[in-house]
Design a protein around this motif. Structure first.
Motif, PDB file in Angstrom:
ATOM      1  N   HIS A 151       0.819  -1.218   0.000  1.00 19.87           N
ATOM      2  CA  HIS A 151       0.000   0.000   0.000  1.00 19.87           C
ATOM      3  C   HIS A 151       0.850   1.264   0.000  1.00 19.87           C
ATOM      4  O   HIS A 151       0.538   2.234   0.696  1.00 19.87           O
ATOM      5  CB  HIS A 151      -0.942   0.023   1.210  1.00 19.87           C
ATOM      6  CG  HIS A 151      -1.688  -1.250   1.431  1.00 19.87           C
ATOM      7  ND1 HIS A 151      -2.709  -1.674   0.609  1.00 19.87           N
ATOM      8  CD2 HIS A 151      -1.539  -2.231   2.366  1.00 19.87           C
ATOM      9  CE1 HIS A 151      -3.173  -2.838   1.033  1.00 19.87           C
ATOM     10  NE2 HIS A 151      -2.474  -3.203   2.092  1.00 19.87           N
ATOM     11  N   CYS A 152       1.924   1.273  -0.769  1.00 24.09           N
ATOM     12  CA  CYS A 152       2.777   2.455  -0.764  1.00 24.09           C
ATOM     13  C   CYS A 152       3.531   2.592  -2.077  1.00 24.09           C
ATOM     14  O   CYS A 152       3.547   1.683  -2.908  1.00 24.09           O
ATOM     15  CB  CYS A 152       3.761   2.411   0.411  1.00 24.09           C
ATOM     16  SG  CYS A 152       5.014   1.120   0.271  1.00 24.09           S
ATOM     17  N   TYR A 189      12.695   7.654  -0.090  1.00 24.16           N
ATOM     18  CA  TYR A 189      11.560   7.779   0.823  1.00 24.16           C
ATOM     19  C   TYR A 189      10.399   6.972   0.267  1.00 24.16           C
ATOM     20  O   TYR A 189      10.446   6.470  -0.871  1.00 24.16           O
ATOM     21  CB  TYR A 189      11.147   9.245   1.013  1.00 24.16           C
ATOM     22  CG  TYR A 189      10.868   9.976  -0.287  1.00 24.16           C
ATOM     23  CD1 TYR A 189       9.586   9.990  -0.851  1.00 24.16           C
ATOM     24  CD2 TYR A 189      11.878  10.667  -0.953  1.00 24.16           C
ATOM     25  CE1 TYR A 189       9.336  10.651  -2.042  1.00 24.16           C
ATOM     26  CE2 TYR A 189      11.634  11.333  -2.137  1.00 24.16           C
ATOM     27  CZ  TYR A 189      10.361  11.325  -2.680  1.00 24.16           C
ATOM     28  OH  TYR A 189      10.116  11.982  -3.856  1.00 24.16           O
ATOM     29  N   SER A 190       9.351   6.830   1.057  1.00 22.47           N
ATOM     30  CA  SER A 190       8.136   6.155   0.612  1.00 22.47           C
ATOM     31  C   SER A 190       6.935   6.903   1.164  1.00 22.47           C
ATOM     32  O   SER A 190       7.042   7.651   2.146  1.00 22.47           O
ATOM     33  CB  SER A 190       8.121   4.694   1.074  1.00 22.47           C
ATOM     34  OG  SER A 190       8.075   4.611   2.486  1.00 22.47           O
ATOM     35  N   PHE A 191       5.805   6.716   0.516  1.00 20.63           N
ATOM     36  CA  PHE A 191       4.575   7.323   1.013  1.00 20.63           C
ATOM     37  C   PHE A 191       3.402   6.429   0.648  1.00 20.63           C
ATOM     38  O   PHE A 191       3.485   5.584  -0.234  1.00 20.63           O
ATOM     39  CB  PHE A 191       4.383   8.742   0.458  1.00 20.63           C
ATOM     40  CG  PHE A 191       4.286   8.814  -1.050  1.00 20.63           C
ATOM     41  CD1 PHE A 191       3.053   8.758  -1.686  1.00 20.63           C
ATOM     42  CD2 PHE A 191       5.425   8.962  -1.824  1.00 20.63           C
ATOM     43  CE1 PHE A 191       2.967   8.827  -3.068  1.00 20.63           C
ATOM     44  CE2 PHE A 191       5.349   9.048  -3.211  1.00 20.63           C
ATOM     45  CZ  PHE A 191       4.113   8.977  -3.830  1.00 20.63           C
ATOM     46  N   GLY A 192       2.322   6.623   1.383  1.00 27.23           N
ATOM     47  CA  GLY A 192       1.142   5.793   1.203  1.00 27.23           C
ATOM     48  C   GLY A 192       0.494   5.511   2.531  1.00 27.23           C
ATOM     49  O   GLY A 192       0.609   6.301   3.475  1.00 27.23           O
ATOM     50  N   ARG A 193      -0.151   4.386   2.640  1.00 28.21           N
ATOM     51  CA  ARG A 193      -0.905   4.052   3.840  1.00 28.21           C
ATOM     52  C   ARG A 193       0.017   3.989   5.063  1.00 28.21           C
ATOM     53  O   ARG A 193       0.980   3.232   5.100  1.00 28.21           O
ATOM     54  CB  ARG A 193      -1.597   2.709   3.664  1.00 28.21           C
ATOM     55  CG  ARG A 193      -2.494   2.315   4.820  1.00 28.21           C
ATOM     56  CD  ARG A 193      -3.092   0.938   4.565  1.00 28.21           C
ATOM     57  NE  ARG A 193      -3.982   0.547   5.652  1.00 28.21           N
ATOM     58  CZ  ARG A 193      -4.540  -0.635   5.765  1.00 28.21           C
ATOM     59  NH1 ARG A 193      -4.293  -1.562   4.870  1.00 28.21           N
ATOM     60  NH2 ARG A 193      -5.344  -0.916   6.773  1.00 28.21           N
ATOM     61  N   PRO A 195      -2.489   0.448  -4.422  1.00 31.00           N
ATOM     62  CA  PRO A 195      -2.175   1.222  -5.641  1.00 31.00           C
ATOM     63  C   PRO A 195      -1.721   0.271  -6.738  1.00 31.00           C
ATOM     64  O   PRO A 195      -1.079  -0.748  -6.469  1.00 31.00           O
ATOM     65  CB  PRO A 195      -1.040   2.138  -5.179  1.00 31.00           C
ATOM     66  CG  PRO A 195      -0.412   1.417  -4.021  1.00 31.00           C
ATOM     67  CD  PRO A 195      -1.528   0.699  -3.325  1.00 31.00           C
ATOM     68  N   TYR A 196      -2.051   0.624  -7.982  1.00 31.09           N
ATOM     69  CA  TYR A 196      -1.838  -0.339  -9.066  1.00 31.09           C
ATOM     70  C   TYR A 196      -0.936   0.193 -10.174  1.00 31.09           C
ATOM     71  O   TYR A 196      -0.001  -0.476 -10.589  1.00 31.09           O
ATOM     72  CB  TYR A 196      -3.194  -0.745  -9.638  1.00 31.09           C
ATOM     73  CG  TYR A 196      -3.118  -1.770 -10.739  1.00 31.09           C
ATOM     74  CD1 TYR A 196      -2.651  -3.059 -10.485  1.00 31.09           C
ATOM     75  CD2 TYR A 196      -3.519  -1.461 -12.032  1.00 31.09           C
ATOM     76  CE1 TYR A 196      -2.581  -4.007 -11.490  1.00 31.09           C
ATOM     77  CE2 TYR A 196      -3.462  -2.410 -13.041  1.00 31.09           C
ATOM     78  CZ  TYR A 196      -2.995  -3.674 -12.770  1.00 31.09           C
ATOM     79  OH  TYR A 196      -2.921  -4.603 -13.767  1.00 31.09           O
ATOM     80  N   ARG A 197      -1.197   1.377 -10.689  1.00 29.71           N
ATOM     81  CA  ARG A 197      -0.412   1.951 -11.779  1.00 29.71           C
ATOM     82  C   ARG A 197      -0.040   3.389 -11.437  1.00 29.71           C
ATOM     83  O   ARG A 197      -0.726   4.071 -10.681  1.00 29.71           O
ATOM     84  CB  ARG A 197      -1.191   1.920 -13.101  1.00 29.71           C
ATOM     85  CG  ARG A 197      -1.365   0.518 -13.681  1.00 29.71           C
ATOM     86  CD  ARG A 197      -0.045   0.013 -14.247  1.00 29.71           C
ATOM     87  NE  ARG A 197      -0.202  -1.231 -14.976  1.00 29.71           N
ATOM     88  CZ  ARG A 197       0.060  -2.437 -14.497  1.00 29.71           C
ATOM     89  NH1 ARG A 197       0.488  -2.551 -13.245  1.00 29.71           N
ATOM     90  NH2 ARG A 197      -0.101  -3.512 -15.234  1.00 29.71           N
ATOM     91  N   ILE A 198       1.080   3.827 -12.038  1.00 26.15           N
ATOM     92  CA  ILE A 198       1.576   5.170 -11.750  1.00 26.15           C
ATOM     93  C   ILE A 198       2.049   5.822 -13.045  1.00 26.15           C
ATOM     94  O   ILE A 198       2.513   5.145 -13.962  1.00 26.15           O
ATOM     95  CB  ILE A 198       2.725   5.117 -10.711  1.00 26.15           C
ATOM     96  CG1 ILE A 198       3.078   6.515 -10.213  1.00 26.15           C
ATOM     97  CG2 ILE A 198       3.943   4.414 -11.280  1.00 26.15           C
ATOM     98  CD1 ILE A 198       4.042   6.515  -9.035  1.00 26.15           C
ATOM     99  N   ALA A 199       1.889   7.140 -13.128  1.00 21.17           N
ATOM    100  CA  ALA A 199       2.381   7.919 -14.261  1.00 21.17           C
ATOM    101  C   ALA A 199       2.847   9.272 -13.737  1.00 21.17           C
ATOM    102  O   ALA A 199       2.369   9.756 -12.703  1.00 21.17           O
ATOM    103  CB  ALA A 199       1.296   8.101 -15.326  1.00 21.17           C
ATOM    104  N   VAL A 200       3.787   9.871 -14.447  1.00 17.88           N
ATOM    105  CA  VAL A 200       4.367  11.154 -14.051  1.00 17.88           C
ATOM    106  C   VAL A 200       3.814  12.251 -14.957  1.00 17.88           C
ATOM    107  O   VAL A 200       3.713  12.070 -16.176  1.00 17.88           O
ATOM    108  CB  VAL A 200       5.904  11.111 -14.143  1.00 17.88           C
ATOM    109  CG1 VAL A 200       6.509  12.445 -13.737  1.00 17.88           C
ATOM    110  CG2 VAL A 200       6.456   9.992 -13.280  1.00 17.88           C
ATOM    111  N   VAL A 201       3.472  13.370 -14.358  1.00 21.38           N
ATOM    112  CA  VAL A 201       3.044  14.531 -15.136  1.00 21.38           C
ATOM    113  C   VAL A 201       4.282  15.156 -15.764  1.00 21.38           C
ATOM    114  O   VAL A 201       5.180  15.626 -15.057  1.00 21.38           O
ATOM    115  CB  VAL A 201       2.316  15.555 -14.248  1.00 21.38           C
ATOM    116  CG1 VAL A 201       1.900  16.775 -15.079  1.00 21.38           C
ATOM    117  CG2 VAL A 201       1.101  14.910 -13.583  1.00 21.38           C
ATOM    118  N   PRO A 202       4.399  15.159 -17.102  1.00 18.43           N
ATOM    119  CA  PRO A 202       5.637  15.622 -17.746  1.00 18.43           C
ATOM    120  C   PRO A 202       5.773  17.139 -17.740  1.00 18.43           C
ATOM    121  O   PRO A 202       4.782  17.864 -17.685  1.00 18.43           O
ATOM    122  CB  PRO A 202       5.494  15.094 -19.182  1.00 18.43           C
ATOM    123  CG  PRO A 202       4.018  15.029 -19.413  1.00 18.43           C
ATOM    124  CD  PRO A 202       3.400  14.682 -18.084  1.00 18.43           C
ATOM    125  N   GLY A 203       7.023  17.580 -17.792  1.00 16.68           N
ATOM    126  CA  GLY A 203       7.313  18.998 -17.938  1.00 16.68           C
ATOM    127  C   GLY A 203       6.867  19.852 -16.777  1.00 16.68           C
ATOM    128  O   GLY A 203       6.675  21.061 -16.916  1.00 16.68           O
TER     129      GLY A 203
END
Length: 380
Positions: free
Chosen positions: A147-148, A161-165, A177-185
């Motif tokens: 969960h992090c 570092y880590s973050f989450g529950r 949490p399942y998938r992650i994406a970064v906001v570009p620029g």
């Protein structure tokens, strides 16, 4: 029979082993008879080191050496004690090797470094379902069953570092949490999909501060990407729906693609075209931002069961599939009509969960079912 034996026989003092009743032969007392050699007790090696929770928490049980091995940083090929490839197959890194696989010739690649093991430590994962590369040089890994999200330095592998529950104030409700994406620029804001118990989208700062959450109407979110205009694109499996959100959570469009797709697995965008891989149709389909099918990228023996797709900084399409091992195929940026390269891995990964690309360097980070993140350098 000599004289001494005859004397012992006549006197009834023949030497016999003592009879032991209901005694474990593996744990004989050492002082029963000082003249009789006895078998010492054996110690069951590794029995105290096995993780009794492994079989209960995940369907895959890692090997023992994988559990007990401590990984503090990136593991190089030479120093890694977990021998993922036989010693006789190791060759010089500058020597090209080609392998005929699944009807096609592919150049063999060796992973450069790896990180992780099974567990709860900073450098361990319970299920690394997704990975993303941040423009600040960090690597974010989604650990679903913990969960992090864990963040590492992408060059040294040092845990940051880590973050989450239970890890960051305000994020206690992040579950699975399942998938992650970064906001570009931008400021490396992170967009995270949660699938259970209620599907929704979380937006975090790069330090793990919760900014907002939305998308509670989602049912089966499978993959997401964020384009250069900061639009969030989410594809749903089973339902074959494409959702488009603004970064502040506003619903822009929802397209029903059940006539074009069967089992979408991954999504990416060049800001005017949307690429979606379909594992069952063995193809990559390209849609406009109006939800119209533009073209299809399909090549026998090269695109078999695609699981992930990414675009590098040149707009070249990188396709990943896990049919009998890791297979990587790269297509040009001009409607992907030309194949630029085909590669395979020397080791057979158990299952590829997600990949991230460092666009300019063509470095591929790969999250695998064996609780590790591998790094591959793709030929430029």
């Amino acid at each position: 029979m000599n004289i001494s034996s005859l004397h012992n026989f006549l006197s009834g003092t023949t030497r016999k082993r003592p009879v032991l009743i209901n005694t474990d032969k593996e744990n004989l007392a050492a002082n029963i008879d000082s003249n009789i050699p006895t078998k010492q007790a054996r110690v069951a090696l590794g029995s105290a080191l096995s993780d009794t929770n492994t079989s209960n928490s995940l369907p895959y049980s890692p090997p023992e050496d994988f559990i007990i091995k401590t990984v503090d940083s990136w593991s190089s090929i030479d120093s890694d004690q977990v021998h993922l490839t036989p010693a006789h197959e190791r060759r010089a890194s500058n020597r090209s090797e080609t392998r005929y696989k699944n009807g096609s010739f592919r150049q063999v690649l060796k992973w450069v470094r790896s990180l992780g093991q099974y567990g709860d430590g900073n450098n361990a994962f319970r299920e690394p379902n997704s990975v993303a590369w941040l423009e600040c040089g960090k690597l974010a890994v989604v650990d679903t069953n913990a969960h992090c999200i864990k963040v590492f330095d992408s060059e040294t592998g040092q845990f940051e570092y880590s973050f989450g529950r239970g890890r960051t104030l305000g994020c206690q409700n992040l579950l699975y949490p399942y998938r992650i994406a970064v906001v570009p620029g931008g400021d490396d804001e992170l967009v995270v999909i949660q699938r259970h118990p209620r599907p929704q989208i979380h937006v975090f700062s790069c330090k793990g501060e919760l900014i907002r959450r939305f998308g509670q109407h989602l049912e089966k979110p499978r993959a997401l990407t964020v384009d250069q205009s900061h639009r969030i694109l989410v594809i749903e499996s089973q339902l074959q729906k494409l959702h488009m959100f603004s970064l502040d959570g506003k619903i822009l469009f929802v397209f029903n693609l059940n006539e074009q797709l069967q089992f979408p697995t991954s999504i990416c965008s060049n800001n005017y075209e949307i690429f979606i891989s379909d594992n069952h149709l063995h193809t990559i389909k390209v849609f406009s931002y109006n939800g119209q099918l533009i073209r299809e990228i399909k090549e026998t023996n090269y695109i078999t069961y695609p699981t992930n797709i990414k675009l590098n900084s040149k707009g070249q399409l990188i396709t990943i599939d896990n049919h009998q091992g890791l297979n990587i195929t790269i297509y040009d940026e001009y409607q992907q009509k030309k194949r630029l390269g085909a590669y395979t891995a020397r080791i057979c990964h158990s299952q590829i969960l997600d990949v991230a690309i460092q666009p300019k360097q063509n470095i591929l980070h790969l999250a695998s079912k064996d609780y590790r993140v591998y790094t591959y350098q793709l030929p430029l």
